[in-house]
Design a protein around this motif. Structure first.
Motif, short mmCIF file in Angstrom:
data_model
loop_
_atom_site.label_atom_id
_atom_site.label_comp_id
_atom_site.label_asym_id
_atom_site.label_seq_id
_atom_site.Cartn_x
_atom_site.Cartn_y
_atom_site.Cartn_z
N ILE A 1 36.39 -40.56 4.22
CA ILE A 1 35.85 -39.85 2.88
C ILE A 1 34.24 -39.54 3.19
O ILE A 1 33.69 -40.36 3.83
CB ILE A 1 35.81 -40.78 1.72
N THR A 2 34.13 -38.29 3.06
CA THR A 2 32.64 -37.70 3.10
C THR A 2 32.49 -37.13 1.49
O THR A 2 33.23 -37.11 0.65
CB THR A 2 32.53 -36.68 4.15
N ASP A 3 31.03 -36.56 1.56
CA ASP A 3 30.50 -36.01 0.21
C ASP A 3 31.46 -34.75 0.13
O ASP A 3 31.22 -34.26 -1.15
CB ASP A 3 29.09 -36.02 0.43
N ASN A 4 32.02 -34.23 1.10
CA ASN A 4 32.71 -32.99 1.00
C ASN A 4 34.37 -33.11 0.51
O ASN A 4 34.92 -32.12 0.63
CB ASN A 4 32.56 -32.02 2.14
N SER A 5 34.72 -34.52 0.49
CA SER A 5 36.23 -34.70 0.35
C SER A 5 36.49 -34.03 -1.19
O SER A 5 35.96 -34.00 -2.05
CB SER A 5 36.37 -36.27 0.16
N PRO A 6 37.83 -33.61 -0.96
CA PRO A 6 38.27 -32.68 -2.32
C PRO A 6 38.75 -33.78 -3.40
O PRO A 6 39.31 -34.96 -3.13
CB PRO A 6 39.52 -32.18 -1.70
N LEU A 7 38.32 -33.36 -4.87
CA LEU A 7 38.66 -34.10 -5.95
C LEU A 7 40.04 -33.71 -6.73
O LEU A 7 39.97 -32.42 -6.62
CB LEU A 7 37.45 -34.21 -6.58
N PHE A 8 40.52 -34.35 -7.05
CA PHE A 8 41.78 -34.04 -8.10
C PHE A 8 41.81 -34.82 -9.17
O PHE A 8 41.93 -36.21 -9.11
CB PHE A 8 43.04 -34.16 -7.06
N GLY A 9 41.74 -34.09 -10.38
CA GLY A 9 42.11 -34.46 -11.44
C GLY A 9 43.57 -35.13 -11.88
O GLY A 9 44.25 -34.28 -11.70
N ARG B 1 55.16 -37.94 -18.06
CA ARG B 1 54.55 -36.43 -17.50
C ARG B 1 53.53 -36.60 -16.61
O ARG B 1 52.78 -37.72 -16.66
CB ARG B 1 54.20 -35.57 -18.66
N ILE B 2 53.50 -35.78 -15.47
CA ILE B 2 52.22 -35.93 -14.66
C ILE B 2 51.34 -34.55 -14.62
O ILE B 2 52.14 -33.62 -14.23
CB ILE B 2 52.42 -36.57 -13.32
N SER B 3 50.21 -34.59 -14.55
CA SER B 3 49.40 -33.34 -14.40
C SER B 3 48.55 -33.63 -13.30
O SER B 3 47.58 -34.69 -13.41
CB SER B 3 48.84 -33.12 -15.79
N LEU B 4 48.27 -32.82 -12.25
CA LEU B 4 47.27 -33.01 -10.98
C LEU B 4 46.44 -31.57 -11.26
O LEU B 4 47.31 -30.50 -11.07
CB LEU B 4 47.87 -33.26 -9.87
N VAL B 5 45.32 -31.70 -11.22
CA VAL B 5 44.37 -30.56 -11.25
C VAL B 5 43.43 -30.55 -9.95
O VAL B 5 42.83 -31.49 -9.67
CB VAL B 5 43.62 -30.30 -12.56
N ALA B 6 43.24 -29.25 -9.45
CA ALA B 6 42.41 -29.43 -7.99
C ALA B 6 41.12 -28.81 -8.52
O ALA B 6 40.86 -28.29 -9.69
CB ALA B 6 43.14 -28.47 -7.05
N GLU B 7 40.11 -28.98 -7.71
CA GLU B 7 38.67 -28.54 -7.87
C GLU B 7 38.87 -26.77 -8.11
O GLU B 7 39.57 -26.21 -7.58
CB GLU B 7 37.84 -28.80 -6.90
N ALA C 1 43.29 -33.97 -17.47
CA ALA C 1 43.04 -34.36 -15.89
C ALA C 1 41.68 -33.18 -15.74
O ALA C 1 41.02 -33.60 -14.99
CB ALA C 1 44.29 -33.77 -15.35
N ARG C 2 41.79 -32.04 -16.15
CA ARG C 2 40.72 -30.92 -15.94
C ARG C 2 39.30 -31.56 -16.50
O ARG C 2 38.36 -31.62 -15.72
CB ARG C 2 40.95 -29.50 -16.56
N THR C 3 39.47 -32.27 -17.52
CA THR C 3 38.18 -32.69 -18.17
C THR C 3 37.66 -33.94 -17.26
O THR C 3 36.36 -33.75 -17.14
CB THR C 3 38.52 -33.32 -19.50
#
Length: 620
Positions: free
Chosen positions: A68-76, A92-98, A215-217
């Motif tokens: 893990i680095t400070d540039n690792s991707p976040l997923f809501g 239900r499952i929702s996954l939101v990318a940066e 998830a986005r929030t």
């Protein structure tokens, strides 16, 4: 200003930022992504699924094990659940990318019979879920393929989502813990969205929550924290904003239930009746009680404690107030007497320390002064059965023993590097865990213990009260025989932060006292004072004779009362874990009286943290 709005930050009084829990945890400077991740210890504390945990044996790891680095991707991530015959299950499952794009939004059909769709939270109905064929194993497989090795999952009360998914993920940011609140409470996602981002979510005119929106929030909240840093958030004074909103909500509730408020002695049954609600009463008692005969009480009579437990897990989510009554056979008089003694002995042993080795010509008077500086000593004995002398010190209070261990273990004393430790017995094997739990107990969080106080301590303390903001009580114990003030005390403060600042001052060069955070609530000290002489252990080495063959076989029996009590403690603990967020849970264990010994009744109370997820921890 409308009732639903929040006061502007410009209208606040000036805030002492150093008291803000966010500043206390993260400091005032901006933090990097890795600093926001929950540690493994934090994940364990907040009941995240972890590999190796007994209750996660069938959970699936995401296989995200990259660096893990400070540039690792976040997923809501956000999940919705329903109540089935086996508890809560994913719907239900929702996954939101940066950037806000939704990369996964799936409806899921549970494997077990659905009892409650929780439509008001999830928006899921029978009609929506009927044609769905996707199962839990399908979304597990899809999630594993979507997430890169260094993915960081972001959510609000994310432990609940991962448990619904039955998956284990090592890198998480939980916004309910990231935006730290006082006294272990949590801000709701809807509140943070409005206060931080200025957006309205989970609107009351919409059926259920939008998982993708939630998830986005959470993703936006994490990005805001990283961009602006703790200081910016502390300046918003979220606690004051939340308190304002809670007061408005309380005022509305009071207006809606004025009839109840005007009757301060109204029973729970009457309150529920006025609100048009029913109470659930689960029991295995065959007799009809006054409670079960009430018209708005839904009574379910069961044939066994096991059936009571199974029904509780299914029925509790459907009622606003539930009473679950188990019926156990009383302990035998001999076992009651044994457990009474062992409970008291455990506290004595936890308050005892062994220190050494010392040289044979050590100054015993100086050593006694040293150990007495941590708190009142009940007895101090020189142990000569060892190659070099040791001391056995039994303190009156647990805090003194803990302070001696923390201050002197591994320190050079009288020319020797000494070890300070508790006796290792079957009753002290878990004492480190117990000490940590006591320190985190809500009754102790704002209280500190001090040793070395003089008779004029209280007077000096009040003269400099400006240094000790939030001080609520000064507890100065007295000797029961002489009536003289003892040389230790407890100070109770409004919150943990105030207590910590006071402790730092009082241990400083001006006051020169020794102290730490409290471990024992006040009622426990009163209980310990009643310690009967026969249960006080003589100091020194105790030889425990091996149990007889008959005793050993009895202890191994599955139906042995102690093993049965342990098993039921675990089961009731699991029931608590399954409760909904915000649930007040009170466990009452009635006391016993007999000629062979008595137990005081015991009450355990816990409130599930205010969480925004749909699923719902007390250890007995």
């Amino acid at each position: 200003m409308g009732e639903g709005s929040l006061p502007s930050t410009s209208s606040k009084v000036r805030v002492n930022l150093q008291n803000d829990p966010i500043i206390q945890k993260y400091g005032s400077k901006k933090v990097c992504l890795t600093r926001c991740l929950l540690t493994k210890e934090e994940m364990k504390t907040f009941h995240f699924p972890l590999q190796g945990c007994p209750d996660c044996a069938n959970f699936v790891p995401t296989k995200c094990n990259g660096s893990i680095t400070d540039n690792s991707p976040l997923f809501g991530l956000d999940c919705e659940m329903c109540v089935t015959s086996k508890g809560r299950e994913l719907t239900r499952i929702s996954l939101v990318a940066e950037g806000g794009s939704c990369v996964m939004d799936e409806l899921v059909k549970p494997d077990n019979k659905i009892l409650d769709y929780l439509t008001s939270f999830s928006g899921i109905t029978k009609k929506i879920l009927n044609p769905v064929t996707t199962r839990l194993k399908d979304v597990q497989r899809q999630l594993k393929s979507l997430l890169p090795p260094d993915a960081v999952l972001v959510g609000h009360s994310l432990d609940l989502d991962l448990r619904a998914l039955k998956m284990i993920h090592p890198y998480v940011i939980d916004t309910s813990l990231l935006y730290v609140r006082e006294q272990g409470r949590r801000f709701k996602l809807k509140f943070l969205a409005k206060a931080i981002l200025g957006k309205d979510i989970q609107c009351p005119n919409r059926l259920g929550h939008d998982a993708t929106e939630d998830a986005r929030t959470t993703l936006e909240l994490a990005r805001y924290f990283l961009k602006y840093g703790p200081r910016k958030i502390a300046e918003l004074n979220l606690e004051a904003l939340a308190s304002h909103q809670e007061l408005l909500a309380t005022g509305q509730e009071l207006r809606n239930t004025a009839e109840v408020v005007q009757q301060p002695n109204t029973s729970v049954l009457e309150c529920l009746d006025l609100m048009g609600q029913k109470l659930l009463f689960l029991t295995r008692e065959p007799e009809t009680s006054e409670l079960s005969s009430a018209r708005n009480c839904e009574t379910v009579k069961c044939l066994s404690n096991k059936e009571v437990l199974e029904q509780a897990r299914v029925e509790i989510p459907l009622f606003p107030f539930s009473i679950v009554q188990f019926s156990f056979e009383p302990f035998s008089p001999s076992l009651t007497e044994e457990m009474n003694k062992r409970m008291r002995i455990k506290w004595t042993e936890m308050s005892t320390v062994y220190a050494g080795p010392f040289s044979k010509n050590c100054n015993l008077r100086a050593l006694k002064r040293l150990f007495k500086s941590f708190g009142p000593i009940r007895s101090m004995t020189l142990v000569l059965e060892t190659h070099q002398p040791h001391l056995c010190i039994q303190y009156e209070v647990l805090e003194a023993a803990q302070l001696a261990i923390e201050s002197l273990d591994g320190v050079l004393v009288e020319g020797a590097c000494i070890k300070v430790q508790r006796p290792v017995t079957e009753l002290t094997l878990d004492c480190n865990t117990l000490v940590n739990e006591l320190e985190q107990d809500s009754e102790n969080r704002g209280t500190i213990y001090l040793s070395g106080v003089s008779e004029t301590f209280k007077e000096h303390l009040l003269q400099q009260s400006n240094l000790f903001l939030g001080l609520e009580a000064v507890i100065l114990p007295k000797d029961l025989k002489s009536g003289k003030q003892k040389r230790y005390c407890f100070l109770k403060f409004k919150n943990f932060g105030s207590a910590q600042r006071a402790l730092d001052i009082l241990k400083g060069k001006d006051w020169k006292l020794k102290g730490r955070h409290a471990l024992t609530p006040r009622h426990l000290h009163a209980w310990l004072r009643g310690l009967p002489p026969e249960s006080r252990r003589p100091p020194g080495i105790r030889v425990i004779p091996p149990p007889s063959e008959q005793q050993a076989l009895q202890a191994l029996k599955v139906d042995h009362p102690k093993i049965a009590a342990w098993r039921w403690g675990r089961k009731i603990g699991k029931l608590y874990h399954s409760l909904g967020p915000g649930t007040l849970c009170l466990i009452l264990l009635p006391g016993t009286k007999s000629t062979h010994g008595s137990f005081s009744g015991l009450g355990l109370m816990g409130i599930k943290d205010e969480e925004e997820s749909n699923t719902p921890n007390m250890c007995l």
